[in-house]
Write a protein that holds these residues in place. Structure first.
Motif, mmCIF file in Angstrom:
data_model
loop_
_atom_site.group_PDB
_atom_site.id
_atom_site.type_symbol
_atom_site.label_atom_id
_atom_site.label_comp_id
_atom_site.label_asym_id
_atom_site.label_seq_id
_atom_site.Cartn_x
_atom_site.Cartn_y
_atom_site.Cartn_z
ATOM 1 N N GLU A 259 0.827 -1.204 0.000
ATOM 2 C CA GLU A 259 0.000 0.000 0.000
ATOM 3 C C GLU A 259 0.864 1.257 0.000
ATOM 4 O OE1 GLU A 259 -3.789 1.892 2.462
ATOM 5 O OE2 GLU A 259 -2.517 0.367 3.382
ATOM 6 N N MET B 155 0.883 4.190 -2.893
ATOM 7 C CA MET B 155 0.676 5.608 -2.601
ATOM 8 C C MET B 155 1.889 6.441 -3.001
ATOM 9 S SD MET B 155 -1.421 5.727 0.976
ATOM 10 C CE MET B 155 -3.178 5.348 0.996
ATOM 11 N N GLU C 272 4.915 14.110 2.404
ATOM 12 C CA GLU C 272 4.126 12.883 2.399
ATOM 13 C C GLU C 272 4.965 11.701 1.912
ATOM 14 O OE1 GLU C 272 0.338 13.205 0.490
ATOM 15 O OE2 GLU C 272 0.035 15.249 1.205
ATOM 16 N N LEU D 36 5.603 8.143 3.921
ATOM 17 C CA LEU D 36 5.317 6.857 3.284
ATOM 18 C C LEU D 36 6.576 6.007 3.155
ATOM 19 C CD1 LEU D 36 2.812 8.001 0.529
ATOM 20 C CD2 LEU D 36 2.299 6.575 2.508
ATOM 21 N N GLU E 96 -5.863 13.602 -7.670
ATOM 22 C CA GLU E 96 -4.876 12.788 -6.946
ATOM 23 C C GLU E 96 -5.479 12.172 -5.690
ATOM 24 O OE1 GLU E 96 -1.374 13.606 -3.913
ATOM 25 O OE2 GLU E 96 -1.110 14.687 -5.797
ATOM 26 N N GLN E 97 -6.294 12.947 -4.967
ATOM 27 C CA GLN E 97 -6.936 12.408 -3.768
ATOM 28 C C GLN E 97 -7.870 11.263 -4.125
ATOM 29 O OE1 GLN E 97 -6.257 13.224 -0.511
ATOM 30 N NE2 GLN E 97 -7.483 11.374 -0.194
ATOM 31 N N LEU F 104 -5.728 8.269 -4.597
ATOM 32 C CA LEU F 104 -5.308 7.743 -3.296
ATOM 33 C C LEU F 104 -6.462 7.025 -2.603
ATOM 34 C CD1 LEU F 104 -3.127 10.706 -1.963
ATOM 35 C CD2 LEU F 104 -2.326 8.507 -2.846
ATOM 36 N N ASP F 105 -7.670 7.532 -2.767
ATOM 37 C CA ASP F 105 -8.834 6.868 -2.169
ATOM 38 C C ASP F 105 -9.048 5.490 -2.792
ATOM 39 O OD1 ASP F 105 -9.269 9.021 -0.526
ATOM 40 O OD2 ASP F 105 -10.801 9.930 -1.804
ATOM 41 N N VAL G 65 -6.639 3.554 -3.893
ATOM 42 C CA VAL G 65 -5.614 2.704 -3.281
ATOM 43 C C VAL G 65 -6.046 2.289 -1.873
ATOM 44 C CG1 VAL G 65 -3.230 2.612 -2.489
ATOM 45 C CG2 VAL G 65 -3.780 3.723 -4.661
ATOM 46 N N THR G 66 -6.530 3.255 -1.098
ATOM 47 C CA THR G 66 -6.962 2.962 0.274
ATOM 48 C C THR G 66 -8.106 1.958 0.298
ATOM 49 O OG1 THR G 66 -6.287 5.177 0.996
ATOM 50 C CG2 THR G 66 -7.829 3.983 2.398
#
Length: 446
Positions: free
Chosen positions: A150, A154, A199, A203, A402-403, A406-407, A409-410
């Motif tokens: 993960e 990210m 960030e 990570l 981009e968010q 990322l969501d 991926v989460t």
């Protein structure tokens, strides 16, 4: 120039990164040197020191079972005696004696059988404890495996952001000298670039921490192969769990802690019954052969004796009653623990199953949101190209996309973690397959 770079970055970079994250299992590439998911779980289960400790306790329980089995086997011992005592009203003599004593328990009202049953239950409990420790070690490695993957996913998304703002910063600096941009635009881009780098550092630490756990648990420094192997293992192990009832039934019937607690209760039931029968007699056949030196005759002589010994406790100062009460109390405690464990496991299994269904739906929605954000960014970029938008609005659209990535991926890894938890609750870890077969057909000592 700036807009063209922006579009090429989004379309060629971030879109490909998102597609790679959501690609099917066959599209994932892996090198021969990577650490496979099932291989990592097996290594963790084999190397964990907690498992070694559980195996040692199992060996101790196996020794107790052998000791309990010896109650119905012949007992042979040697002895030597020397004493002086009266032989009549006015005389005494010294006796020296050496010999062998052979005894065999012939009837004990089930005491030896109950002792073996109690020891067998304890051995079964220790066997389930071994499998539970293996499951915990494998789950710890699986969680670290997913954490590293993960973090890498990210990092890949945020790396595109950093690359994008680095290019934007170069372009804005050129426009700033020509009067085509303001210092506020330059400062805003610099702030976004610094945020991306911060960030990335966090990570990187998360990835290194997960890699450290993988290395310590497996003894391998190889990187994880990828999410494809995780999905393949999860799909295989959870294929037959199609409803909540299936999940709960599997958890309550196969979880090592449930098996351990049931074995403990069987052992305590045998111990309780054994204490109830402790007032009953034990009958043994005893034979003695000895060589005796009598002081009176100053000669050695052979003596032998065969007989039956019956032992019955008459008074123990309430010790027998206390032992029986203790056995009853311990049995009640373990039954209470079993009921609590069944309740908690059933609840966790149902929640994990329903949560995994919810996360599957969320993943589809997140992917749709990412697609919509990409379309929105394309529209804003087109307006900006024709002078109808501002740079802050363009940056906001870029960050929103981009968010959304990322969501995705989460959501993807949250689903994998929930399925992993479901596999743990139903005792379906790949490294425990052989152990589960042994649990279905336990080997009992004679």
């Amino acid at each position: 120039m700036t807009i063209s770079m922006l579009k090429s970055l989004y379309r060629a970079g971030l879109t490909l990164g998102l597609v790679a994250l959501c690609a099917p299992a066959g599209a994932q590439s892996a090198t021969d040197q990577c650490l496979g998911f099932a291989e990592g779980l097996a290594l963790a289960a084999a190397r964990a020191p907690e498992v070694d400790g559980a195996r040692a306790r199992e060996a101790e329980a196996r020794a107790d079972l052998r000791e309990a089995g010896s109650l119905r086997r012949p007992q042979v011992s040697t002895f030597g005696r020397s004493g002086v005592g009266d032989t009549g009203l006015t005389s005494s003599q010294i006796d020296n004696q050496v010999g062998v004593r052979l005894s065999q328990r012939v009837f004990d009202f089930g005491d030896s059988r109950l002792a073996r049953e109690a020891a067998q239950g304890n051995l079964d409990q220790r066997g389930f404890d071994v499998r539970d420790q293996q499951s915990q070690a494998a789950y710890a490695v699986a969680d670290a495996y997913l954490t590293q993957l993960e973090a890498e996913a990210m990092i890949d998304v945020i790396a595109h952001r950093r690359e994008y703002f680095e290019r934007q910063q170069t372009a804005v600096e050129g426009l700033l000298r020509l009067g085509g941009a303001t210092r506020a635009d330059s400062a805003q881009i610099a702030a976004q670039l610094a945020s991306a780098e911060a960030e990335m550092l966090e990570l990187d630490f998360t990835e290194e921490r997960a890699a450290t756990r993988l290395r310590e648990y497996t003894g391998r420094s190889s990187a994880p192969c990828g999410p494809a192997q995780v999905r393949a293992v999860l799909d295989t192990q959870l294929a037959d769990l199609t409803s909540v009832d299936d999940v709960i039934a599997s958890a309550l019937s196969t979880h090592p802690q449930i098996g351990s607690q049931r074995s403990a209760i069987r052992s305590l039931e045998a111990q309780r019954e054994r204490q109830r029968r402790s007032r009953l007699p034990v009958v043994e056949v005893v034979g003695i052969v000895s060589y005796v030196y009598a002081d009176a005759t100053q000669d050695w002589d052979v003596r032998d004796r065969v007989g039956v010994d019956v032992s019955v406790p008459l008074y123990s100062g309430s010790a027998l009653g206390a032992r029986n009460d203790r056995a009853e109390a311990r049995l009640s405690q373990e039954e209470s623990v079993l009921h609590t464990l069944q309740r908690n496991l059933g609840e966790e299994a149902e929640i994990a199953f329903r949560r995994s269904i919810s996360l599957q739906a969320q993943l589809h929605r997140r992917q749709a949101v990412a697609d919509s954000q990409l379309n929105y960014f394309d529209a804003i970029a087109g307006e900006f190209e024709f002078g109808l938008g501002t740079l802050p609005v363009l940056i906001d659209a870029r960050l929103a996309y981009e968010q959304a990535a990322l969501d995705v991926v989460t959501a993807q890894f949250s689903l994998l973690r929930q399925q992993l938890n479901l596999m743990r609750l139903t005792a379906r870890m790949p490294s425990l397959a052989s152990a589960q077969r042994e649990a279905d057909e336990p080997e009992h000592a004679p």
